[in-house]
Design a protein around this motif. Sequence first.
Motif, PDB file in Angstrom:
ATOM      1  N   LEU A 105       0.828  -1.209   0.000  1.00 35.90           N
ATOM      2  CA  LEU A 105       0.000   0.000   0.000  1.00 35.90           C
ATOM      3  C   LEU A 105       0.862   1.258   0.000  1.00 35.90           C
ATOM      4  O   LEU A 105       0.514   2.262  -0.625  1.00 35.90           O
ATOM      5  CB  LEU A 105      -0.932  -0.002   1.212  1.00 35.90           C
ATOM      6  CG  LEU A 105      -2.144  -0.920   1.099  1.00 35.90           C
ATOM      7  CD1 LEU A 105      -2.829  -1.069   2.443  1.00 35.90           C
ATOM      8  CD2 LEU A 105      -3.129  -0.377   0.077  1.00 35.90           C
ATOM      9  N   GLY A 106       2.001   1.196   0.689  1.00 34.70           N
ATOM     10  CA  GLY A 106       2.917   2.333   0.686  1.00 34.70           C
ATOM     11  C   GLY A 106       3.407   2.626  -0.721  1.00 34.70           C
ATOM     12  O   GLY A 106       3.463   3.788  -1.143  1.00 34.70           O
ATOM     13  N   ALA A 107       3.745   1.572  -1.460  1.00 35.24           N
ATOM     14  CA  ALA A 107       4.208   1.764  -2.836  1.00 35.24           C
ATOM     15  C   ALA A 107       3.097   2.382  -3.676  1.00 35.24           C
ATOM     16  O   ALA A 107       3.352   3.283  -4.493  1.00 35.24           O
ATOM     17  CB  ALA A 107       4.643   0.430  -3.425  1.00 35.24           C
ATOM     18  N   VAL A 108       1.847   1.951  -3.454  1.00 36.61           N
ATOM     19  CA  VAL A 108       0.729   2.530  -4.203  1.00 36.61           C
ATOM     20  C   VAL A 108       0.631   4.038  -3.930  1.00 36.61           C
ATOM     21  O   VAL A 108       0.469   4.839  -4.852  1.00 36.61           O
ATOM     22  CB  VAL A 108      -0.595   1.826  -3.819  1.00 36.61           C
ATOM     23  CG1 VAL A 108      -1.790   2.563  -4.402  1.00 36.61           C
ATOM     24  CG2 VAL A 108      -0.581   0.385  -4.292  1.00 36.61           C
ATOM     25  N   CYS A 109       0.778   4.420  -2.665  1.00 44.19           N
ATOM     26  CA  CYS A 109       0.712   5.845  -2.313  1.00 44.19           C
ATOM     27  C   CYS A 109       1.782   6.653  -3.038  1.00 44.19           C
ATOM     28  O   CYS A 109       1.519   7.722  -3.591  1.00 44.19           O
ATOM     29  CB  CYS A 109       0.945   6.051  -0.815  1.00 44.19           C
ATOM     30  SG  CYS A 109      -0.411   5.576   0.203  1.00 44.19           S
ATOM     31  N   ILE A 110       3.008   6.122  -3.003  1.00 40.72           N
ATOM     32  CA  ILE A 110       4.115   6.878  -3.584  1.00 40.72           C
ATOM     33  C   ILE A 110       3.954   6.989  -5.096  1.00 40.72           C
ATOM     34  O   ILE A 110       4.144   8.067  -5.675  1.00 40.72           O
ATOM     35  CB  ILE A 110       5.455   6.226  -3.189  1.00 40.72           C
ATOM     36  CG1 ILE A 110       5.655   6.427  -1.678  1.00 40.72           C
ATOM     37  CG2 ILE A 110       6.610   6.843  -3.952  1.00 40.72           C
ATOM     38  CD1 ILE A 110       6.795   5.638  -1.115  1.00 40.72           C
TER      39      ILE A 110
END
Lengths: 308, 279, 271
Positions: free
Chosen positions: B132-137
């Motif tokens: 999910l962090g990668a999606v945000c970035i």
Amino acid sequence: MHVVFESGFFTSAPVRTALIIGAVTAMVSSVVGVFVVVRSQSFAGHALTDVATTGGSAAFFFGLSPLLGFIGGGVIGAGAMDLIGVERERRRDLATGIVLGTALGLAALFLYLDTTKGATTGATQQLLFGSIFTVDPSTVPLVLGLSALGLAIVVLINRPLLLSSLSAELTRARGINLRGVGVLFMIAMAVSVGLSSIAVGSILSTALLIGPAAASIRLTKSLHASLMVAGVLGVATTWLGILFAYDSFYWVPSSQGLPVSFFIVSLIFIAYLMSGLPFVRRRFDRPPRANSAGASNQASIEALEVGA
Amino acid sequence: MFSGFMVNAWEVGTMVAVVGGVVGFFVVLRGSAFPAHAIPNGAFAGAAGANLLAINPLIGLGVFSFGAALGIGALSRRGRSDAVTALALVMMLALGAAFLSLSTQYEPQIFSLLFGEILGVSSSEILPVVALGAVCIVAVAVLYRPLMLTSIAPDIAAARGLRPQRFEIAFLIVIACATTMTVPVVGALLIFTLMLGPSAAAQCFTNRAGRAMAGSVAIALVTIWLALACAYESNWPVGFYVSVLSAASYGIGRGYAAWHTRRQVRATRESLRRVALTN
Amino acid sequence: MTDVPVLQVDEISVSLSGRQVLDHVSFDVRGGEFTGLIGSNGVGKTTLLRTILGLQRPDSGRVLVSGMPLSPRSRSLGYVPQKIVVDPDVPMRARDFVALGLDAHRYGLTRRSPQQRELVERILHDVDAERFADNRLGSLSGGEQQRVFIAHALISQPKLLLLDEPLANLDPRSVQDIVALLHRVARGYGVAILLSAHEMNALLPVMDRIVYLTGGRAASGTTDEVIRSDVLSQLYGHHVDVLQLHGRVLVVAEPGQDNQDIPQHPTLTLG
């Protein structure tokens, strides 16, 4: 009769206290809230409830009176926000956020320390969600007195408050101390928010501050009318919510009932959504009477709505 | 300090700081501190509800945070956005209170959802955080330039066919995504404070957007690493250290900005005096 | 193709909350022309510009840009809005904001090419903004910001630049500078300009055409065609005089006329 009011509703002492405290906090919060919403300070209004809660948890830890903690926390928080800067909207938002974050961090610490002391099971639950049914009747006079104080400040400075939210320059040109008005209002807000969060919990405190006011501003065109509508809406949703919560002891199989804050907040939320419906607005949107409510206030509310 | 469960805490903390720094840059730029507080704080109700239904709390959190983002975005079209945000927040909290009253075990869970329990992160919880962090970035990288223009000059952006309202909702969804990722492992408080203090501090140090974003990531990383070390040593909650350190970083940033301005004013005054003397 | 006007406003009518603001307004702007949209405050200039940009839906009528209906992604229009408040805390250099004019509509992070960076430098030079290009956008004065916004709009090489009251709130010296600057860049970049103002005198030396807006209706043509007693009297619905004094134009209403658009002064500079 028993279909609506389950047995014992009127004879129960906690219910009677809840109805009185609820009505007073709803009334004060709604009136202060109209100014909070007009001045677009909902975030600060909400943040102060959490900051007050931190004060409460600190008082819990140090063994002080919780009421002192709640109000002291709120006033200190309001001062800190003002210190960081409230003059520009973007920075005001940031100042509120920074103070709120720090306060929540401190709350985390105090709650942790409280639980390690082991003496206060249920402290988190009670501090965060409060319950209008567990108010100590002996605090009622104090709550009433301080509510009156918060209300008095707001009533006293209502014109500069409204003017300064319309145009900072105009206010300054009239020789009004803008910063002073802002600080006074923040203190009034902190007092009333601190009171309502100890009386009804921090969730309800924000809901009663913002909800009735936001709904009434959408429905009315003059300041006086929106104060009236907000007050009536606040008291009505609170009483209805208390009734539902009391009755819910008999609905839910666990016989624990649902929290009163759930019912009141839901009613307020529904009222806000309905205030946006065209047919509700039309019903309220009668032509203004010529001599009512001061032309300047009326114009200002309209101008603010256009800006929204 | 660097073994066993602490390794998980370092990894998760680092990821959260990177996301907090990147998303936080726009939170501060757009003045979105209130939704950045309201969405994580209210979304805990989703976890409480999921708990009641005995499903994965991540699903409950996701439903509530994305619902909040869309609800705030939609209602803000017709009302004041700060009042709408406040109402959405209290509605979610009230639902959370109702869910908790129906379930039997609550106290420790509220505490960990609100204030975090990063020291207890298990290895299986790391993967969703990273994903999910990668999606945000990626989302911020994709939206970077249009979001920048709609944040600074919404009128100009609208005239170029970039609808500010849509970008507002898109950005709220990014916040919702960051919420879903972080609340179950580090709590609502931690992500909120990491999005605010470090970004606001970084914007005091530089005139350039890219550097401000990089700086906010760097400050967020230092904040969380220091906080983890302190928490490990003292046993006090991580959330406390993170919030105090990020507020301190903002204080330092404001101090630097004030000093910098005063130095510039003095330099200008000096050069003016020199001109006056030579004439 | 050169004889197709850059902008055709065709019988536009707009009502805002029940009040008719624009009433069958029509005019053309041709390539490379400097057009002034003149009218007193609250007469609907901003509404007209917003309608042209597609931000306000007209009740009737249509807007054509180079003979085609406006598409939202079209970059043939550049826009400088009336009032932009940029917070001094925003970490963005004036230079970066101008560069954002090139690629703000692009998703993702692409590096700007050396040619693009050169273009930014050239345009900063052309609007005379090199001096403060590295300062924060929010820390610039009104006149300086105006130049940066003009550069931002120009850099995507539009065919038409719309400016909403760019001269309001500037001191007389800055007004002259901005007018001269606009005149220069319009020639240099071959871009047509539609500029709204409540005061026409500063624009008289550079205006090719004028659109005169009052009471929701418009008259357009060259300055000499429009600023005449008979044309303006018809527009106002009662008699007004036009006086030329020392190269300035005065529009004068008869005293005692009961008309909203003209205050009750014996002489009135329009505006």
